[in-house]
Motif scaffolding. Sequence first.
Motif, PDB file in Angstrom:
ATOM      1  N   ASP A  75       0.815  -1.206   0.000  1.00  0.00           N
ATOM      2  CA  ASP A  75       0.000   0.000   0.000  1.00  0.00           C
ATOM      3  C   ASP A  75       0.855   1.265   0.000  1.00  0.00           C
ATOM      4  O   ASP A  75       0.513   2.255  -0.656  1.00  0.00           O
ATOM      5  CB  ASP A  75      -0.925  -0.008   1.219  1.00  0.00           C
ATOM      6  CG  ASP A  75      -1.960   1.098   1.170  1.00  0.00           C
ATOM      7  OD1 ASP A  75      -2.775   1.104   0.228  1.00  0.00           O
ATOM      8  OD2 ASP A  75      -1.959   1.959   2.071  1.00  0.00           O
ATOM      9  N   ASP A  79       0.913   4.718  -2.579  1.00  0.00           N
ATOM     10  CA  ASP A  79       1.027   6.127  -2.182  1.00  0.00           C
ATOM     11  C   ASP A  79       2.165   6.807  -2.920  1.00  0.00           C
ATOM     12  O   ASP A  79       2.020   7.909  -3.466  1.00  0.00           O
ATOM     13  CB  ASP A  79       1.288   6.226  -0.671  1.00  0.00           C
ATOM     14  CG  ASP A  79       0.023   6.423   0.127  1.00  0.00           C
ATOM     15  OD1 ASP A  79      -0.962   6.938  -0.432  1.00  0.00           O
ATOM     16  OD2 ASP A  79       0.012   6.044   1.307  1.00  0.00           O
ATOM     17  N   LYS A  83       1.483   9.730  -5.829  1.00  0.00           N
ATOM     18  CA  LYS A  83       1.563  11.028  -5.149  1.00  0.00           C
ATOM     19  C   LYS A  83       1.535  12.162  -6.175  1.00  0.00           C
ATOM     20  O   LYS A  83       2.368  12.242  -7.080  1.00  0.00           O
ATOM     21  CB  LYS A  83       2.849  11.103  -4.325  1.00  0.00           C
ATOM     22  CG  LYS A  83       2.957  12.373  -3.500  1.00  0.00           C
ATOM     23  CD  LYS A  83       4.221  12.356  -2.633  1.00  0.00           C
ATOM     24  CE  LYS A  83       4.316  13.605  -1.785  1.00  0.00           C
ATOM     25  NZ  LYS A  83       5.539  13.584  -0.924  1.00  0.00           N
ATOM     26  N   GLN A 102      -6.969  -1.247   4.624  1.00  0.00           N
ATOM     27  CA  GLN A 102      -6.227  -0.445   3.645  1.00  0.00           C
ATOM     28  C   GLN A 102      -7.015  -0.295   2.349  1.00  0.00           C
ATOM     29  O   GLN A 102      -7.003   0.770   1.722  1.00  0.00           O
ATOM     30  CB  GLN A 102      -4.869  -1.085   3.366  1.00  0.00           C
ATOM     31  CG  GLN A 102      -3.866  -0.935   4.500  1.00  0.00           C
ATOM     32  CD  GLN A 102      -2.594  -1.725   4.265  1.00  0.00           C
ATOM     33  OE1 GLN A 102      -2.604  -2.796   3.643  1.00  0.00           O
ATOM     34  NE2 GLN A 102      -1.485  -1.213   4.772  1.00  0.00           N
ATOM     35  N   GLU A 105      -9.714   2.299   2.898  1.00  0.00           N
ATOM     36  CA  GLU A 105      -9.111   3.638   2.946  1.00  0.00           C
ATOM     37  C   GLU A 105      -8.693   4.083   1.554  1.00  0.00           C
ATOM     38  O   GLU A 105      -8.859   5.247   1.181  1.00  0.00           O
ATOM     39  CB  GLU A 105      -7.908   3.630   3.887  1.00  0.00           C
ATOM     40  CG  GLU A 105      -8.289   3.459   5.364  1.00  0.00           C
ATOM     41  CD  GLU A 105      -7.082   3.157   6.244  1.00  0.00           C
ATOM     42  OE1 GLU A 105      -5.951   3.108   5.707  1.00  0.00           O
ATOM     43  OE2 GLU A 105      -7.280   2.960   7.459  1.00  0.00           O
ATOM     44  N   ARG A 106      -8.152   3.153   0.768  1.00  0.00           N
ATOM     45  CA  ARG A 106      -7.704   3.493  -0.587  1.00  0.00           C
ATOM     46  C   ARG A 106      -8.905   3.827  -1.471  1.00  0.00           C
ATOM     47  O   ARG A 106      -8.818   4.712  -2.338  1.00  0.00           O
ATOM     48  CB  ARG A 106      -6.921   2.326  -1.170  1.00  0.00           C
ATOM     49  CG  ARG A 106      -6.308   2.595  -2.542  1.00  0.00           C
ATOM     50  CD  ARG A 106      -5.316   3.732  -2.531  1.00  0.00           C
ATOM     51  NE  ARG A 106      -4.182   3.472  -1.655  1.00  0.00           N
ATOM     52  CZ  ARG A 106      -3.270   4.380  -1.326  1.00  0.00           C
ATOM     53  NH1 ARG A 106      -3.368   5.621  -1.793  1.00  0.00           N
ATOM     54  NH2 ARG A 106      -2.271   4.070  -0.537  1.00  0.00           N
ATOM     55  N   ALA A 108     -11.725   5.249  -0.474  1.00  0.00           N
ATOM     56  CA  ALA A 108     -12.139   6.607  -0.112  1.00  0.00           C
ATOM     57  C   ALA A 108     -11.160   7.628  -0.674  1.00  0.00           C
ATOM     58  O   ALA A 108     -11.562   8.699  -1.154  1.00  0.00           O
ATOM     59  CB  ALA A 108     -12.237   6.725   1.408  1.00  0.00           C
ATOM     60  N   TRP A 109      -9.888   7.285  -0.617  1.00  0.00           N
ATOM     61  CA  TRP A 109      -8.831   8.159  -1.151  1.00  0.00           C
ATOM     62  C   TRP A 109      -9.025   8.378  -2.647  1.00  0.00           C
ATOM     63  O   TRP A 109      -8.923   9.500  -3.144  1.00  0.00           O
ATOM     64  CB  TRP A 109      -7.490   7.487  -0.858  1.00  0.00           C
ATOM     65  CG  TRP A 109      -6.267   8.131  -1.406  1.00  0.00           C
ATOM     66  CD1 TRP A 109      -5.465   9.052  -0.790  1.00  0.00           C
ATOM     67  CD2 TRP A 109      -5.648   7.869  -2.681  1.00  0.00           C
ATOM     68  NE1 TRP A 109      -4.401   9.388  -1.599  1.00  0.00           N
ATOM     69  CE2 TRP A 109      -4.485   8.670  -2.763  1.00  0.00           C
ATOM     70  CE3 TRP A 109      -5.965   7.026  -3.739  1.00  0.00           C
ATOM     71  CZ2 TRP A 109      -3.650   8.661  -3.872  1.00  0.00           C
ATOM     72  CZ3 TRP A 109      -5.142   7.023  -4.854  1.00  0.00           C
ATOM     73  CH2 TRP A 109      -3.994   7.834  -4.917  1.00  0.00           C
ATOM     74  N   ALA A 110      -9.310   7.315  -3.378  1.00  0.00           N
ATOM     75  CA  ALA A 110      -9.489   7.414  -4.831  1.00  0.00           C
ATOM     76  C   ALA A 110     -10.747   8.213  -5.169  1.00  0.00           C
ATOM     77  O   ALA A 110     -10.735   9.066  -6.072  1.00  0.00           O
ATOM     78  CB  ALA A 110      -9.565   6.018  -5.443  1.00  0.00           C
ATOM     79  N   ALA A 112     -12.174  10.509  -3.429  1.00  0.00           N
ATOM     80  CA  ALA A 112     -11.926  11.926  -3.138  1.00  0.00           C
ATOM     81  C   ALA A 112     -11.124  12.603  -4.242  1.00  0.00           C
ATOM     82  O   ALA A 112     -11.156  13.835  -4.363  1.00  0.00           O
ATOM     83  CB  ALA A 112     -11.186  12.065  -1.808  1.00  0.00           C
ATOM     84  N   ARG A 113     -10.435  11.820  -5.040  1.00  0.00           N
ATOM     85  CA  ARG A 113      -9.632  12.352  -6.142  1.00  0.00           C
ATOM     86  C   ARG A 113     -10.304  12.203  -7.495  1.00  0.00           C
ATOM     87  O   ARG A 113      -9.668  12.322  -8.537  1.00  0.00           O
ATOM     88  CB  ARG A 113      -8.240  11.677  -6.143  1.00  0.00           C
ATOM     89  CG  ARG A 113      -7.368  12.200  -5.003  1.00  0.00           C
ATOM     90  CD  ARG A 113      -6.247  11.259  -4.641  1.00  0.00           C
ATOM     91  NE  ARG A 113      -5.416  11.848  -3.580  1.00  0.00           N
ATOM     92  CZ  ARG A 113      -5.762  11.914  -2.295  1.00  0.00           C
ATOM     93  NH1 ARG A 113      -6.923  11.414  -1.905  1.00  0.00           N
ATOM     94  NH2 ARG A 113      -4.971  12.468  -1.409  1.00  0.00           N
ATOM     95  N   TYR A 117     -13.164   3.126  -8.102  1.00  0.00           N
ATOM     96  CA  TYR A 117     -12.170   2.230  -7.503  1.00  0.00           C
ATOM     97  C   TYR A 117     -12.680   0.802  -7.355  1.00  0.00           C
ATOM     98  O   TYR A 117     -13.813   0.558  -6.923  1.00  0.00           O
ATOM     99  CB  TYR A 117     -11.775   2.754  -6.119  1.00  0.00           C
ATOM    100  CG  TYR A 117     -10.689   1.947  -5.435  1.00  0.00           C
ATOM    101  CD1 TYR A 117      -9.348   2.213  -5.671  1.00  0.00           C
ATOM    102  CD2 TYR A 117     -11.015   0.925  -4.550  1.00  0.00           C
ATOM    103  CE1 TYR A 117      -8.348   1.472  -5.045  1.00  0.00           C
ATOM    104  CE2 TYR A 117     -10.026   0.181  -3.912  1.00  0.00           C
ATOM    105  CZ  TYR A 117      -8.693   0.465  -4.164  1.00  0.00           C
ATOM    106  OH  TYR A 117      -7.704  -0.264  -3.552  1.00  0.00           O
TER     107      TYR A 117
END
Length: 294
Positions: A75, A79, A83, A102, A105-106, A108-110, A112-113, A117
């Motif tokens: 993971d 990142d 980045k 993980q 979380e990934r 949600a991270w994707a 948000a961008r 996913y």
Amino acid sequence: MTADVSTSTPVTLLGLGAMGTALARTWLAAGHPLTVWNRTAARTEPLVAEGATAAATAAEAVAASDLVILCLLDDASVDEALKGVDLTGKDLVNLTTTTPAQARERAAWATARGARYLDGGIMAVPPMIGVPEAGGYVFYSGAPDLFETHEKTLAVPAGTRFVGADPGHAALHDVALLSAMYGMIAGATHAFALIREESIDPVAFAPLLTEWITAMAGPHMAQTAEHLKSGDYTADVVSNLGMQTAGVPTFLATAEQQGVSPGLLVPFFNLMHRRLTQGTPEEGLTGVVDLLLR
């Protein structure tokens, strides 16, 4: 293999270890335009010779295709690779081995961008990729619409099994099955140790071990699942907990006599004894599952 490249989905693949390289070759063979990136750029060269396009940076690779596949070390590597990379409008499929937390979380991270996913858990080793008869497949979880959009492309290297909208479920299925595999290997390791110093041919012993494990595994898995679902841990039990626990001293004595450490078996035997004090002798081994929950 022939394919209509004009109708094949372009794919970007980040990560060219043994698994990533195997995945890359199947998409190339199926006619998918493929852009590849790897931190060690030299690994892209054989694939470029086979028709792939090498990107100088991860950002350049991501920009090349709407479908972006990640097959990195861990993971933290995801990142590092992504980045500052613009993921807006991208379909991100992460085949990197992670934990369920993980993966969530990934996801949600994707999101948000600005990306869709999917998380994946590969149930295969590299030689099984692109070989349907080998039986390899990949668990997928996350955005159902994303899976439906790219299912045919994702099925090129190995079979696909969608296990739900929760992004963590592919990783959870992956680790659960692999955990069972290591438990099986632990038992087989103990068995081989028992015969190691005897005049027993391990090559002749191996198929006996395989046959026995295969015969026992299917019925045990099915019964455990039914017990957990119904809550009745005594239903259709043939070898009950009381009988199996009574046999433990024989296993320990045999290990002692053969000069073999019982370390791989003792933790499970201890759980069996503990369950016996809490349950009933007539139940099977399912109650041990509950003892592992914290």
